[in-house]
Design an enzyme around this catalytic site. Structure first.
Site, PDB file in Angstrom:
ATOM      1  N   ASP A   1      32.331  40.026  36.271  1.00  0.00           N
ATOM      2  CA  ASP A   1      33.288  40.878  35.556  1.00  0.00           C
ATOM      3  C   ASP A   1      33.134  40.667  34.053  1.00  0.00           C
ATOM      4  OD1 ASP A   1      34.270  41.619  38.033  1.00  0.00           O
ATOM      5  OD2 ASP A   1      35.904  40.149  37.991  1.00  0.00           O
TER       6      ASP A   1
HETATM    7  N1  URA Z   1      34.631  37.243  41.593  1.00  0.00           N
HETATM    8  C1  URA Z   1      35.390  37.884  40.691  1.00  0.00           C
HETATM    9  O1  URA Z   1      36.551  38.178  40.924  1.00  0.00           O
HETATM   10  N2  URA Z   1      34.834  38.196  39.522  1.00  0.00           N
HETATM   11  C2  URA Z   1      33.571  37.875  39.184  1.00  0.00           C
HETATM   12  O2  URA Z   1      33.110  38.153  38.082  1.00  0.00           O
HETATM   13  C3  URA Z   1      32.790  37.196  40.144  1.00  0.00           C
HETATM   14  C4  URA Z   1      33.344  36.896  41.354  1.00  0.00           C
END
Ligand code: URA
Length: 249
Positions: free
Chosen positions: A106
């Site tokens: 993310d």
């Molecule tokens: N899980 C998440 O919620 N975000 C990420 O970036 C990676 C795994």
């Protein structure tokens, strides 16, 4: 494909180290379009020029494997109209080989991101059937405890009804700040659903406030890399990834 230094090109092709190539250039072993060159920093265009080493044409096709400590605020994508991407953080010499991020973190997640142009390896690492472990460290709002450990081990139901595979949760620390409970945890998951870690904690009524990926399969984030920094994988790391077969349940 963009232009790059001839010594970088030959090093990428495994001809030798940059200093070995510099020496080879001095010794007259390198030519571009049939002309011997004197400068190992000469900028060449691999698709339009013929680069030869000891009289033999070097066909340019190179793999690149980079480990980045992804900083917050950039997208794990190759391009975006509004936001900066992890590719924007690469030096032009590294961008030349068109690496792309293997999977997504993310925008606000930090930590280990592999970038490569090796589509086969990326495919294997991301294949849902391979169940490659991903290790995360997180700070979570709420007190994480044994009940959550058991729930994650059994599998939790996400907001879309998906039931997660067994995941290992370790609580590193529980703290109280301004009367609010927080936990530092480590979590290993074997799949990569959209926002998976955040949604797993939502499923048990808690909120991830900071998330960092520490490892992907056998590849560990180099603790020397500050956020935003990256380095090439060494041969042993590439070999580890290639030979990794994941964890089939
Ligand atoms: N899980 C998440 O919620 N975000 C990420 O970036 C990676 C795994």
């Amino acid at each position: 494909m963009e232009r790059l230094r001839v010594d970088k090109l030959l090093a990428n092709m495994g001809i030798g180290t940059r200093s070995e190539i510099k020496r080879a250039v001095k010794q007259g072993k390198v030519s571009v379009d049939g002309k011997m060159i004197k400068d190992s920093g000469l900028i060449v265009h691999p698709e339009e020029q013929i680069i030869s080493y000891e009289g033999e044409e070097v066909r340019y096709q190179a793999w690149i494997y980079l480990m980045m400590n992804k900083p917050p605020g950039v997208l794990s994508a190759t391009e975006d109209e509004r936001d900066r991407t992890v590719i924007d953080l690469l030096a032009s010499n590294d961008r030349v080989l068109s690496p792309f991020p293997v999977g997504r973190l993310d925008k606000d997640t930090v930590g280990l991101l592999l970038l490569t142009n090796d589509g086969q390896l990326a495919h294997e690492l991301l294949s849902p059937r391979k169940h490659v472990d991903k290790l995360y460290e997180a700070r979570v709002h709420g007190e994480v405890g044994q009940a959550d450990r058991d729930a994650f081990q059994a599998g939790v139901t996400l907001d879309d009804g998906y039931v997660t595979l067994p995941a290992e949760l370790d609580v590193l620390e529980n703290t109280l700040e301004d009367g609010e409970a927080y936990s530092s945890i480590r979590l290993t998951i074997r799949e990569g659903k959209f926002h998976q870690v955040k949604r797993m904690f939502e499923a048990v009524g808690k909120q991830v406030v900071h998330l960092k990926r520490i490892a992907m399969g056998p590849l560990q984030l180099d603790s020397q890399l500050a956020e935003g920094e990256y380095r090439e994988l060494d041969e042993a790391e590439v070999e580890l990834l290639r030979s990794h077969r994941g964890n089939r349940p």
